[in-house]
Design an enzyme around this catalytic site. Structure first.
Site, mmCIF file in Angstrom:
data_model
loop_
_atom_site.group_PDB
_atom_site.id
_atom_site.type_symbol
_atom_site.label_atom_id
_atom_site.label_comp_id
_atom_site.label_asym_id
_atom_site.label_seq_id
_atom_site.Cartn_x
_atom_site.Cartn_y
_atom_site.Cartn_z
ATOM 1 N N GLU A 122 17.507 27.629 -7.453
ATOM 2 C CA GLU A 122 16.284 27.314 -8.201
ATOM 3 C C GLU A 122 16.068 28.270 -9.369
ATOM 4 O OE1 GLU A 122 13.467 27.774 -4.884
ATOM 5 O OE2 GLU A 122 12.527 29.356 -6.063
ATOM 6 N N ARG B 51 20.455 23.937 -5.986
ATOM 7 C CA ARG B 51 19.031 23.662 -6.242
ATOM 8 C C ARG B 51 18.621 23.777 -7.706
ATOM 9 N NH1 ARG B 51 15.011 23.303 -3.420
ATOM 10 N NH2 ARG B 51 13.784 25.073 -4.161
ATOM 11 N N ASP C 139 12.712 28.509 3.573
ATOM 12 C CA ASP C 139 13.017 29.267 2.344
ATOM 13 C C ASP C 139 12.940 30.763 2.640
ATOM 14 O OD1 ASP C 139 13.351 30.196 -0.225
ATOM 15 O OD2 ASP C 139 11.803 28.910 -1.119
ATOM 16 N N GLU D 120 17.277 28.483 2.562
ATOM 17 C CA GLU D 120 17.258 28.513 1.094
ATOM 18 C C GLU D 120 17.257 29.951 0.591
ATOM 19 O OE1 GLU D 120 14.216 25.961 -0.367
ATOM 20 O OE2 GLU D 120 13.790 27.216 -2.104
ATOM 21 N N TRP E 177 11.337 39.593 -4.916
ATOM 22 C CA TRP E 177 10.223 38.729 -4.499
ATOM 23 C C TRP E 177 10.728 37.339 -4.152
ATOM 24 C CZ3 TRP E 177 8.013 34.164 -6.413
ATOM 25 C CH2 TRP E 177 6.899 33.725 -5.658
ATOM 26 N N HIS F 200 13.725 32.949 0.379
ATOM 27 C CA HIS F 200 13.232 33.457 -0.903
ATOM 28 C C HIS F 200 13.802 34.824 -1.267
ATOM 29 C CE1 HIS F 200 10.380 33.427 -4.316
ATOM 30 N NE2 HIS F 200 10.369 32.124 -4.101
ATOM 31 N N ARG G 136 9.558 21.655 5.020
ATOM 32 C CA ARG G 136 9.874 23.082 4.919
ATOM 33 C C ARG G 136 8.804 23.865 5.657
ATOM 34 N NH1 ARG G 136 9.458 26.913 -0.464
ATOM 35 N NH2 ARG G 136 7.372 27.252 0.374
ATOM 36 N N GLU H 245 12.907 18.567 -3.576
ATOM 37 C CA GLU H 245 11.658 19.217 -3.180
ATOM 38 C C GLU H 245 10.468 18.488 -3.817
ATOM 39 O OE1 GLU H 245 11.336 23.305 -4.423
ATOM 40 O OE2 GLU H 245 9.803 23.746 -2.920
ATOM 41 N N TYR I 279 5.431 35.105 1.425
ATOM 42 C CA TYR I 279 5.828 33.991 0.567
ATOM 43 C C TYR I 279 5.624 32.635 1.277
ATOM 44 C CZ TYR I 279 8.358 30.351 -1.599
ATOM 45 O OH TYR I 279 8.626 29.132 -2.145
HETATM 46 O O1 EZ4 Z 1 8.763 30.615 -5.766
HETATM 47 O O2 EZ4 Z 1 8.591 27.912 -8.101
HETATM 48 O O3 EZ4 Z 1 11.257 26.580 -3.235
HETATM 49 N N1 EZ4 Z 1 10.359 26.872 -3.957
HETATM 50 C C1 EZ4 Z 1 10.103 28.104 -4.406
HETATM 51 C C2 EZ4 Z 1 8.956 28.249 -5.379
HETATM 52 C C3 EZ4 Z 1 9.146 29.408 -6.357
HETATM 53 C C4 EZ4 Z 1 8.303 29.186 -7.580
HETATM 54 C C5 EZ4 Z 1 8.564 30.263 -8.637
HETATM 55 O O4 EZ4 Z 1 7.950 29.930 -9.847
HETATM 56 O O5 EZ4 Z 1 10.772 29.035 -4.016
HETATM 57 O O6 EZ4 Z 1 7.749 28.385 -4.682
HETATM 58 CO CO CO Z 2 12.598 28.373 -3.087
#
Ligand code: EZ4
Ligand code: CO
Length: 402
Positions: free
Chosen positions: A262, A283, A210, A236, A402, A212, A148, A339, A160
């Site tokens: 996730e 996920r 990701d 992702e 976030w 995010h 990743r 992951e 991030y």
């Molecule tokens: O931000 O697990 O793909 N992994 C992620 C992680 C999440 C954290 C949040 O607690 O996006 O880094």
């Molecule tokens: Co993630």
């Protein structure tokens, strides 16, 4: 009849916070379940201690499905991360106990091996493109076949996914850190470093990214389309998944595969995503989606629609969750990828696990149950310390996802 005699909520912080449920039966068999919800650890601990543990005492630990139904369907207030993490902890601990009683590793109880090892992806990141490329090279040297890639957007402090001093740990302060965000700068920059990774290292490995939850559906559609030549394994969490139908718009515009889940906690949260084939990888993971019992149900639904698993495996999911995930990944037919972020060093002092890494894959041991042991003495050396995930604000000061 064997009964549940004791259930303890254990909290420790060997480099980061973990909550663990330990169930002990009247025959003296113990089982472990991860109950960690990053930044909300004590809410789950209270849900367990105040509302679940009293219900467990005296019940039959062998009735895993019935316990799941009792804790989920039997409660008027359902779902949500706190509840589903607590249910997951009980469910995982009961699978651990069942394995120990049977003398079998959990993957055998789930139907046995479907594969030799579990393909994992690791994280590479950098404060700029050059640093990211160095980190991708490091990951390749360690044998990872799936990586990743995240790099810091210029001018956006705390982007991030970018490591500091060799580790990425987003829950990093006693109150939430506020970080800036610019969608425009991200959309301009991210495709350039993903392309740079392919230019340097070629196409002979899986490249992941990701997003995010930072984009709107149409922005995510544009991003996915723009990076099609990079051939991502997946993008992702391109957009928040509160609206499952938001993913239809992304789907209509790009062939870049989509992974999500996730932060989702039940089969209902992914039902439409899966059945309308709006995603390629789901996920959800053991600790946040109701345990092995419920995650298996999600993956079975996914299998009908050619959606594969891609479980979350960040460092805030404990080694107990990791072991449970690898057992399930080993057994299910529609496994995709797992992951593997790794843990701070001290974690192995508290959790001794049979999970091993070799050549880009994780393997579970044949120890009965999950194969994880918890060291109370070591745990006591690492007291809980409150840590929050950050909050994102756009450059105009307004709150962003976030
Ligand atoms: O931000 O697990 O793909 N992994 C992620 C992680 C999440 C954290 C949040 O607690 O996006 O880094
Ligand atoms: Co993630």
């Amino acid at each position: 009849m064997t009964t549940i005699e004791r259930a303890e909520v254990l909290i420790t912080s060997p480099g980061r916070n973990f909550v663990t449920l330990r169930i002990t039966t009247s025959d003296g068999v113990t089982g472990l379940g991860d109950a960690t919800l990053n930044g909300r650890e004590l809410a789950v601990a209270s849900y367990l201690e105040d509302h679940i543990v009293p219900l467990l005492i005296g019940r039959d630990p062998a009735r895993i499905e019935d316990m799941w139904q009792y804790l989920y369907r039997g409660a008027y207030w359902r779902r949500g991360p706190v509840t589903m993490t607590a249910i997951a902890a009980v469910d995982t601990a009961l699978w651990d106990i069942k394995g120990k009683v049977a003398g079998l590793p959990v993957y055998q109880l789930l139907g046995g091996r479907s594969r030799d090892g579990v393909l994992v992806y690791t994280h590479a990141s950098g404060s700029d493109t050059e640093a990211l490329l160095d980190d991708v090279a490091r990951a390749q040297d360690l044998g990872y076949q799936a990586i990743r890639a995240q790099a810091a957007v210029p001018g956006i402090a705390g982007t991030y996914g970018v490591k500091k001093n060799g580790r990425y740990e987003p829950a990093n302060s006693s109150l939430p850190e506020e970080q800036p965000w610019s969608t425009e700068d991200y959309l301009r920059f991210a495709p350039t470093y993903l392309r740079a990774v392919r230019e340097r290292f070629g196409f002979d490995f899986h490249l992941l990214h990701d997003v995010h939850h930072r984009l709107t559906p149409i922005e995510a559609a544009r991003f996915g389309k723009e990076v099609e030549d990079v051939r991502l394994f997946w993008m992702e969490d391109p957009t928040p998944a509160e609206s499952q139908d938001a993913f239809r718009l992304i789907r209509e515009h790009t062939t870049t595969p989509v992974a999500v889940g996730e932060a989702l906690t039940s089969i209902w949260d992914v039902q439409h995503l899966i059945t309308a084939q709006l995603i390629d990888y789901v996920r959800t993971t053991v600790v946040h989606a109701g345990g092995i019992t419920h995650l298996r149900r999600i993956f079975d639904l996914a299998a009908l629609y050619q959606v594969r698993s891609g479980s979350h495996g960040a460092s805030d999911l404990s080694p107990v969750c990791q072991a449970a995930a690898i057992h399930l990944d080993t057994a299910i037919p529609n496994f995709g990828i797992q992951e593997h972020m790794g843990y701070p060093e001290q974690v192995s002092e508290v959790f001794r696990t049979g999970v091993t890494y070799a050549d880009g894959h994780l393997h579970v041991s044949d120890a009965p149950g999950l194969g994880v042991e918890y060291d109370d003495e070591a745990a006591a050396r690492f007291p809980y310390s409150p840590k929050y995930l950050p909050v994102a604000r756009r450059l105009d000061g307004s709150v962003h996802d976030w």
